[in-house]
Design a protein around this motif. Structure first.
Motif, short mmCIF file in Angstrom:
data_model
loop_
_atom_site.label_atom_id
_atom_site.label_comp_id
_atom_site.label_asym_id
_atom_site.label_seq_id
_atom_site.Cartn_x
_atom_site.Cartn_y
_atom_site.Cartn_z
N THR A 160 -31.94 1.69 -45.07
CA THR A 160 -31.22 0.82 -45.93
C THR A 160 -29.96 0.60 -45.05
N GLU A 161 -29.17 -0.58 -45.31
CA GLU A 161 -28.40 -1.10 -44.45
C GLU A 161 -26.76 -0.14 -44.26
N SER A 162 -26.74 1.41 -45.50
CA SER A 162 -25.55 2.28 -44.76
C SER A 162 -26.21 2.93 -43.42
N ASN A 164 -29.00 4.47 -43.45
CA ASN A 164 -29.70 6.09 -44.43
C ASN A 164 -31.07 5.83 -43.85
#
Length: 194
Positions: A160-162, A164
């Motif tokens: 994901t962009e974060s 994760n």
């Protein structure tokens, strides 16, 4: 052997791509393209052989017709290639992904595949520089930023962009950001639940 009219193959090539829905990409027709190139070379050879006889009005008319046929074949090839490139660009925007969908991958030539990769790289680089996903659906703002999805086709690790890492295995459910999973939903890896 029956001789075809000049540009007949080029016209058939354009009709083939016109018959195909714009959302699809037909098989790259290398055979017809080769035949068109052979016709161009043959017409050019005829022009070169009889250019000294252009004082004869009948020969001059034939030279002009051959030259116009060469130009028409060239235009037809450019139209065909341009239409295919436009469709590849549209596919990139609609899938929001740098991956050519499985159902059309076999229809793409090696040169077109390289174009798609370069176009995706340039578009992705531009969007990261301006800090905006231009491929996002801006017509209707999402009601929820996160959606529940079920994996319907094995994908593997998804970052994901974060940062994760989520393992997308068959028949598993996940609660992920809508913007990040929409391309995977469109490609058929995930199914939106609810």
């Amino acid at each position: 052997m029956q001789q075809n009219c000049p540009c007949e193959t080029a016209i058939a090539l354009l009709k083939d791509i016109k018959r195909t829905p714009t959302s699809d990409l037909p098989q790259y027709d290398s055979e017809k393209i080769r035949l068109i190139f052979d016709e161009i070379i043959g017409l050019f050879d005829e022009v070169e052989q009889s250019k000294d006889e252009r004082a004869n009005p009948y020969k001059a008319c034939g030279l002009l017709l051959n030259h116009q046929a060469i130009l028409r074949n060239k235009r037809a090839l450019l139209i065909y290639m341009n239409e295919r490139i436009n469709r590849l660009q549209r596919i990139r925007w609609e899938t929001r992904s740098g991956v050519i969908p499985e159902q059309i991958r076999s229809n793409v030539s090696l040169v077109e595949e390289n174009f798609f990769k370069c176009y995706d790289q340039n578009l992705s680089e531009y969007m990261s520089r301006i800090g905006l996903d231009l491929t996002a659906d801006l017509e209707q703002p999402p009601k929820n930023l996160f959606v529940e999805v079920r994996v319907i086709k094995e994908y593997g690790e998804f970052v994901t962009e974060s940062g994760n890492v989520v393992l997308l295995r068959l028949n598993t459910r996940h609660f992920l950001p809508r913007v990040e999973v929409e391309p995977l939903i469109k490609q058929g890896y995930l199914q939106h639940i609810g």
